[in-house]
Design an enzyme around this catalytic site. Structure first.
Site, PDB file in Angstrom:
ATOM      1  CB  ALA A  95      -0.905   0.086   1.032  1.00 25.96           C
ATOM      2  CG  MET A  96       2.078   5.479  -2.062  1.00 28.73           C
ATOM      3  SD  MET A  96       3.555   5.216  -1.715  1.00 28.73           S
ATOM      4  CE  MET A  96       4.169   6.621  -1.060  1.00 28.73           C
ATOM      5  CD  GLU A  97       3.909   5.960   2.613  1.00 24.73           C
ATOM      6  OE1 GLU A  97       4.232   5.485   2.516  1.00 24.73           O
ATOM      7  OE2 GLU A  97       5.408   6.637   2.628  1.00 24.73           O
ATOM      8  CD  GLU A 104       0.807   2.152   3.915  1.00 25.52           C
ATOM      9  OE1 GLU A 104       1.403   2.909   3.504  1.00 25.52           O
ATOM     10  OE2 GLU A 104       1.353   0.770   3.892  1.00 25.52           O
TER      11      GLU A 104
END
Ligand code: TRP
Ligand code: ZN
Length: 888
Positions: A268-270, A304
């Protein structure tokens, strides 16, 4: 494009950017053939840059430049220099506005970096250097700007248009199109930029912050998945509350979006207020997701979310500092999960991961410090070392400062650096200042690679009433780091008296005893700690909670370890004592296999396992962990030369022998914990019961002749409702010689073929089933209609899981496993270098195997490196692996 030998980037070459960007105004026109991106950058010369006026160099790759204008004046082709990687303008004023228009092709983007499409949805992934595939920019994290983003697309096919920050305006345009404008009030580095456009549905909730602000929480998924976002939403709300309670950190905008996409290189990406997730870490209901999946979602959603402060509000100066945000944020998500579930069980799982994955990396060709000082491709450094060992470094600071001191350090860190791009040294300085301690030598953990070995020996002097504990450390050489200095190693210690209670501790020279647990700081090659007032020979409990990422060797006897298994109040060390006992035994069995000696399990070991099993119902989750024998990969880490066949034979012998010797107890415990709890809840207690039940079934199924076990397993496979139970049964069946296995595998696919994440499990079960025909099965599945070489989850499930999950088949003497892996890497590399490089892991560890296997792996590496057009990602791993192989 042939890269030849890509150049290494060095930490010591860091200089501040020559220009800074104040504001960015982006306009995306999303069309079916291409996307047009118009960027207006308001910039100024950076007075902090050393040296005189510099040319303006903007990063940009894989784009067609349509136009450039400086302060409103269009520039002709002779006013700038364009290469495959950048756009240079020789002279610009001190303050200026630059406008560029570029055309990019998200439809053809298979690298999943920059702007791409995932089953009809536009999305972005900019970390680490993907923004340079979207527009010309100074793509480095210490350039922070305020963004306004306008997205225009077909209204019917892309009803949802999202970017960072707040929605400030929207409207319709010609020919059925519409647009939305987003404004992010927080300056951010471009790696946190995100855009999403698609036909997604959203599940909404809200959270009231401690200061009373209502935050809208929205999770966007493909239609049909709305019933699988409840757990992610609950996890998000728990994370928000936890960060307020534990660190006093509140969310800072009125909206927080999560979008789930099926094609994603990592977890995942924040991105600021618009997290983009792999569906694997969002979608779950008990029928489709395992307990492990539920826990994974909880921790990744938290991770995240926590990045909003540790990563976004305070970001990294450069990519060498990656652990500044990742190590710290992993530490935070580990603590969160420990508070939400069982702390001891969480710690054991994290240490198992660290020891099998990170220690292995640290012993291979890609070994690097938590803060690397050189890289060819930064994407290769999103590693277990930066993440997990980085988290251990933060945990050691927490241990040295104590809970309150650590909190003061965090407060000081934000007080000093909110809104800045900083270094690991800045973080350590805040901790040192808040704790009033000197961390100078401690920071060797950031610069020295390799797993230290700590040897502990104890001697009791009954006449003097003293216990002398001698600790010695060595740090092994690693690539380009032949010699090391002693590290600062916190060794949390207790001494257990004959009744199992921890003794009051008084070190020589101290006036009185203080506490029953002490942080001994080993900061030289060898140190002696003498405890006084000890009236009977104690058993030491060392490195409690795994207080440092080291390999501990002790002189504890089997009797001492059995004593610790029964009495240690530290759950990690209670578990560790059993693992040490089992490891010693299994390594002896491995030697017996290698020497062709007959195998047998000592009755004392069977009795020890029986005792753990008898105790297990009092804490099923812990009991389940304590009953699992050390994994084949962990046993490998403890051998001078890894022998996958002997390890497998020895461990399977032990499992089968335990299965038979304790059959009735496995059965009874299985039955006692297999009542289906109607609501099939995923609370820690229910998870623990299922884990214990399934480890019992695993042992029962380890006896291939046990028809009763097979019956139970088939019953569970067909009758269970929770995926945890179904997949466990399928896994045991897939590993068994039972004639029913083929039908079970087929039935599972038929039932779940419309759920991509469940199909991934189906691929993985087959890739990891320890059978003679495993490689042929994996090869065959490459052509299965549900497999896609372009989808990272599918690649990781089938190809990525094979080497580690099936070491015997992968390391087959003929070398076919190695050739297969190299074939797949070379096939994937032109499409997705990040994924291809991640598959290289086994080759980077070739030195741990015998000469014949080494030669075969080297041959594959030579084939890989001779391939024209190789990505820098794969080139870096291949060249470093070959370099290490040729040395010594
Ligand atoms: N920062 C992300 C995280 O830790 C990692 C990440 C997501 C990433 N996608 C990536 C890193 C792609 C490199 C490339 O949560
Ligand atoms: Zn992260």
């Amino acid at each position: 494009m042939d890269h030849g030998s890509p150049r290494a980037i060095l930490l010591k070459d860091y200089t501040p950017p020559a220009y800074r960007i104040d504001t960015v105004d982006l306009r995306f026109d999303l069309r079916d053939d291409a996307a047009e991106v118009r960027a207006v950058l308001v910039m100024h010369r950076n007075p902090d840059h050393p040296g005189g006026p510099q040319p303006l160099v903007l990063d940009g790759q894989r784009m067609e430049l349509v136009s450039v204008a400086l302060d409103g004046t269009p520039l002709g082709p002779d006013a700038y220099v364009l290469t495959a990687n950048d756009l240079t303008i020789a002279q610009v004023p001190d303050r200026f506005t630059l406008e560029t228009v570029v055309r990019i092709k998200p439809q053809e983007n298979t690298a999943l970096e920059g702007l791409y499409m995932s089953s009809g949805t536009y999305c972005t992934q900019c970390e680490a250097e993907g923004f340079r595939r979207i527009t010309y920019f100074i793509d480095r994290p210490d350039v922070m700007a305020r963004y306004t983003t306008t997205i225009e697309a077909d209204a019917q096919r892309f009803p949802v248009l999202l970017s960072n920050g707040n929605l400030v305006d929207r409207g319709t345009a010609d020919s059925g199109r519409h647009w939305a404008r987003w404004e992010d009030p927080f300056p951010k580095p471009c790696y946190l930029f995100a855009l999403v456009a698609g036909a997604l549905v959203c599940v909404e909730d809200s959270f009231r912050t401690a200061s009373g602000r209502d935050v809208a929480l929205k999770i966007y998924v493909e239609p049909g998945n709305e019933d699988k976002v409840g757990h992610a939403m609950t996890s998000l709300k728990k994370s928000m509350a936890w960060d307020e309670a534990v660190f006093g950190l509140e969310y800072d905008l009125d909206i927080f979006n999560i979008v789930a996409v099926g094609d994603f290189n990592m977890g995942a990406m924040e991105n600021k207020s618009l997290n983009v997730f792999n569906t694997k870490y969002v979608l779950a209901k008990p029928e489709t997701a395992t307990d492990g999946d539920f826990l994974g979602i909880e921790s990744v959603v938290a991770h995240e979310y926590f990045h909003n402060w540790t990563g976004n509000r305070v970001t990294c100066r450069d990519w060498f500092q990656l652990s500044l945000k990742e190590g710290l944020t992993v530490f935070r998500d580990q603590e969160f999960s420990a508070d939400m579930n069982s702390r001891g069980v969480k710690r054991i799982g994290d240490v198992q991961g660290l020891r099998t994955v990170q220690f292995t990396e640290d012993a291979g060709a890609m070994a690097h410090p938590v803060r690397p000082d050189s890289y060819v491709e930064i994407n290769n450094f999103y590693t277990p070392t930066v993440y997990s060992k980085g988290a251990e470094v933060i945990r050691m600071m927490h241990t040295l400062l104590g809970k309150e001191g650590f909190r003061r350090g965090m407060d000081l860190y934000f007080q000093r650096h909110d809104g800045q791009a900083v270094t690991c040294d800045d973080f350590a300085a805040a901790m040192a200042d808040a704790g009033g301690i000197d961390l100078t030598r401690f920071k060797l953990w950031y610069s020295q690679a390799g797993t230290p070995v700590v040897d502990a020996t104890g001697s009791y002097d009954a006449a003097a009433g003293t216990y002398r504990l001698t600790l010695r450390q060595t740090v092994p050489p690693t690539p380009r780091q032949p010699t090391k200095e002693p590290m600062v190693i916190p060794v949390v210690t207790a001494l257990l008296g004959p009744d199992g209670a921890a003794l009051p501790l008084r070190l020589e020279g101290e006036a009185e005893a203080a506490g029953t647990e002490r942080v001994l700081v080993l900061d030289r090659a060898e140190q002696v700690f003498t405890f006084t007032g000890i009236t009977a020979r104690p058993v030491p409990s060392l490195l409690r909670g795994f207080s440092a990422p080291v390999t501990l060797r002790t002189d504890l006897t089997s009797a001492d370890l059995t004593f610790l298994m029964a009495h240690d109040s530290d759950p990690f060390n209670r578990w560790e004592a059993g693992q040490t006992l089992a490891t010693q035994l299994l390594l002896r069995l491995v030697e017996d296999v290698q020497a062709g000696r007959p195998l047998s399990l000592p009755q004392s070991f069977i009795d020890a396992v029986a005792a753990v099993l008898a105790d297990a119902p009092s804490d099923p989750a812990f009991g389940a962990q304590a009953l699992v024998l050390p994994s084949e990969s962990y046993l490998g880490t403890r051998m001078a030369v890894i022998d996958p066949d002997a390890i497998h034979t020895a461990r399977e012998f032990a499992r089968r022998t335990l299965a038979r010797a304790l059959k009735n107890r496995w059965l009874a415990t299985y039955r006692a914990h297999s009542v289906d709890d109607g609501a099939f809840s995923v609370d820690a207690a229910a998870i623990g019961r299922r884990a214990l039940k399934n480890i019992c079934l695993a042992y029962l199924m380890a006896d291939p002749d046990d028809g009763e076990a097979l019956g139970l397993c088939l019953g569970q496979f067909h009758g269970a409702r929770a995926m945890t139970d179904v997949i466990a049964a399928l896994q045991f069946l897939a590993a068994s010689p039972a004639p029913e296995r083929a039908d079970a595998i087929a039935a599972f696919y038929e039932r779940w073929k419309d759920e991509p994440l469940v199909v991934d499990k189906w691929f993985m079960v087959q890739a990891t089933a320890p059978r003679g025909d495993a490689l042929a099965v994996v090869r065959g599945l490459l052509d299965h209609p549900a497999f896609s070489i372009r989808n990272p989850n599918k690649v990781y499930a089938l190809i990525g899981a094979f080497p580690g999950g099936n070491p015997v088949a992968f390391h087959d003497r003929g070398g076919a496993g190695y050739a297969f892996l190299a074939d797949q890497i070379l096939r994937i590399d032109p499409m997705n270098p990040q994924v291809a490089a991640r598959l290289m892991g086994p080759f980077s560890r070739l030195k741990r195997y015998d000469a014949e296997r080494q030669a075969q792996m080297i041959a594959q590496l030579e084939r890989i490196i001779a391939t024209p057009g190789l990505s820098p990602d794969v080139f870096e791993v291949a060249s470093k692996s070959l370099e290490a192989a040729q040395k010594g």
